[in-house]
Motif scaffolding. Structure first.
Motif, PDB file in Angstrom:
ATOM      1  N   SER A  28      -6.883  -1.274  -0.403  1.00  0.00           N
ATOM      2  CA  SER A  28      -5.526  -0.849  -0.059  1.00  0.00           C
ATOM      3  C   SER A  28      -5.326  -0.795   1.451  1.00  0.00           C
ATOM      4  N   ALA A  29      -6.330  -0.316   2.202  1.00  0.00           N
ATOM      5  CA  ALA A  29      -6.203  -0.231   3.658  1.00  0.00           C
ATOM      6  C   ALA A  29      -6.138  -1.613   4.289  1.00  0.00           C
TER       7      ALA A  29
ATOM      8  N   ALA B 251      -2.850  -3.302   3.838  1.00  0.00           N
ATOM      9  CA  ALA B 251      -1.766  -2.782   4.675  1.00  0.00           C
ATOM     10  C   ALA B 251      -2.012  -3.013   6.158  1.00  0.00           C
TER      11      ALA B 251
ATOM     12  N   TRP C 265      -8.000   4.603   7.479  1.00  0.00           N
ATOM     13  CA  TRP C 265      -8.262   5.248   6.189  1.00  0.00           C
ATOM     14  C   TRP C 265      -9.743   5.601   6.134  1.00  0.00           C
TER      15      TRP C 265
ATOM     16  N   TYR D 293      -9.813   2.187  -1.959  1.00  0.00           N
ATOM     17  CA  TYR D 293      -9.247   2.545  -0.658  1.00  0.00           C
ATOM     18  C   TYR D 293      -9.438   1.421   0.353  1.00  0.00           C
TER      19      TYR D 293
ATOM     20  N   ALA E 258       2.597   1.281   6.447  1.00  0.00           N
ATOM     21  CA  ALA E 258       2.718   0.046   7.230  1.00  0.00           C
ATOM     22  C   ALA E 258       4.172  -0.297   7.514  1.00  0.00           C
TER      23      ALA E 258
ATOM     24  N   GLY F  13      -0.258   2.889   1.121  1.00  0.00           N
ATOM     25  CA  GLY F  13      -0.580   2.149   2.349  1.00  0.00           C
ATOM     26  C   GLY F  13       0.572   1.287   2.823  1.00  0.00           C
ATOM     27  N   LYS F  14       1.305   0.668   1.904  1.00  0.00           N
ATOM     28  CA  LYS F  14       2.431  -0.178   2.287  1.00  0.00           C
ATOM     29  C   LYS F  14       3.556   0.643   2.903  1.00  0.00           C
TER      30      LYS F  14
ATOM     31  N   GLU G 256      -2.009   1.396  -3.144  1.00  0.00           N
ATOM     32  CA  GLU G 256      -1.401   0.286  -2.402  1.00  0.00           C
ATOM     33  C   GLU G 256       0.024   0.620  -1.973  1.00  0.00           C
TER      34      GLU G 256
ATOM     35  N   ALA H 225      -4.655  -1.936   7.901  1.00  0.00           N
ATOM     36  CA  ALA H 225      -5.332  -0.798   8.520  1.00  0.00           C
ATOM     37  C   ALA H 225      -6.841  -1.010   8.480  1.00  0.00           C
TER      38      ALA H 225
END
Length: 426
Positions: free
Chosen positions: A256-257, A260, A231, A253, A223, A219-220, A216, A262
């Motif tokens: 997390s994507a 963010a 991702w 994943y 971003a 990803g942040k 995380e 994504a």
């Protein structure tokens, strides 16, 4: 002993010796090798005076003289040497025919990228490096897109002492200034993670918590740089234990994507069969069967790398506003024509086609032509009754004549009359 007995014993002894010598000579003659040449085998016993010497004459074999075959010189060609081995000669001829039949592939000139080309940054582990190769092949004919590979083959989220992705990604983005980022990471993370000074086993509660925090944070960080990214998830592997771990990693994943902002690209179905089992061979980007994985069941072949890139093409094209191939609208610049030139003709524009047009072609006439008005054709009484519902007028004096006052009946036609009448009047 009397003399006659001595003679008898001497004769018996001599006969025994002769018999033994005969057996010995016979054994030597049988066991002796046969000579092919014109020489004769003579045992040493034949030289004794007891055995008479007999000479065997062997007729010499006649050998036909070999003719010297003159070599013919072929102008402009090399001499051919006839090999004794027919199998080797056939193999060499077949190999030569295949080499001659296979056409040489034309060299495709590399498309030079523009100075202001959009950069696609690929980060991750060794699978991300293969993804970068596939994307470079996909965008090879597009001069406006350039793929940059900044992957680290042995990296991951677990060994941050080797390479810290959450801490390094900001500097990489600042250095490359990409228009889009592609992430593929996690194939090296099936090992213990260090959290709060303790070693946590893979996929334990403490391991999952620490691993999710690192993903995380990664990803942040991307971003925060205001760069759109995608991702790419992990594929299946030959090891069933590794495959089950990759399924759990993909859930982390994906979370997390999406957290963010994504897009997570799931490639799992492209490398398994209909039952969800790992496969080495499968359809490539053209739908043809090809080998996608190497023998170890981990690495990707060239077709496998291109297939991973195929999954990432559509989301990237949406971000970049580009296509993987050459620009279909990039036409050669037209030669400018000065105004007032006799060859300069006015440009005529086609009228938009209406969707209500039944033929969807704008008409059946040429552009600018006016269709002539159709003349209204006279209809017979029967057609008027069937189409318009108007019955013909009844003949005067007929049973269906309800007019008032009644009209006088029409006189019957005579043979001499020149006019003819019908049963139904108009």
């Amino acid at each position: 002993m009397p003399s006659h007995q001595r003679i008898w014993f001497a004769a018996r002894r001599l006969f025994a010796m002769m018999l033994a010598l005969a057996v010995l000579v016979t054994g030597f003659s049988i066991g002796a090798p046969i000579q092919v040449a014109a020489q004769e085998y003579r045992p040493w016993l034949r030289n004794l005076w007891i055995f008479p010497r007999r000479e065997r004459r062997v007729a010499p074999q006649r050998v036909a003289p070999q003719r010297a075959v003159p070599r013919r010189e072929v102008p402009g060609a090399r001499r051919k040497v006839i090999r004794r081995s027919t199998g080797q000669a056939r193999k060499s001829v077949a190999r030569r025919n295949v080499e001659r039949a296979a056409p040489a592939e034309p060299e495709v000139p590399a498309v030079e990228k523009l100075a202001d080309a959009k950069i696609v940054l690929v980060v991750g582990d060794f699978l991300a490096s293969g993804l970068a190769e596939g994307l470079a092949e996909a965008y090879a004919e597009n001069p406006r897109v350039k793929v940059v590979d900044r992957s680290n083959g042995s990296s991951g989220f677990v060994r941050d002492d080797f390479f810290d992705w959450p801490g390094e990604i900001a500097g990489i983005v600042e250095e490359e200034k990409p228009s889009a980022i592609v992430v593929m990471l996690g194939s090296n993370d099936r090992q213990q993670i260090k959290a709060a000074g303790e070693r946590e086993p893979v996929r334990s509660e403490g391991w999952t918590k620490e691993y999710t925090l690192r993903a995380e944070k990664f990803g942040k960080t991307i971003a925060d740089g205001k760069v759109p990214f995608v991702w790419v998830g992990m594929p299946a592997f030959k090891s069933s234990k590794m495959t089950s771990d990759m399924l759990a990693f993909n859930d982390i994943y994906r979370t997390s994507a999406e957290g963010a902002g994504a897009e997570f690209i799931d490639i799992w179905d492209g490398f398994v069969d209909e039952n969800g089992a790992f496969v080495t061979t499968g359809p490539d980007v053209n739908g043809q069967p090809a080998r996608l994985r190497s023998g170890d069941g981990i690495n990707m072949t060239a077709a496998g790398k291109r297939k991973i890139a195929f999954y990432a093409e559509k989301p990237l094209n949406k971000i970049l506003g580009e296509t993987t191939g050459p620009d279909p609208f990039a036409l050669a610049p037209a030669t400018p024509v000065a105004p007032g030139t006799p060859n300069a003709a006015p440009v005529d524009r086609t009228v938009p086609i209406s969707l209500a047009d039944p033929q969807l072609d704008g008409g059946t006439e040429l552009l600018g032509a006016q269709a002539p008005k159709k003349k209204q054709e006279a209809r017979t009484p029967g057609e008027r009754l069937a189409i318009e519902g108007v019955a013909p007028e009844a003949a005067p004096g007929r049973a269906d004549d309800f007019s008032r006052p009644r009209k006088p009946p029409v006189p019957a036609a005579t043979p001499d009359s020149a006019e003819t009448t019908t049963a139904i009047g108009r």
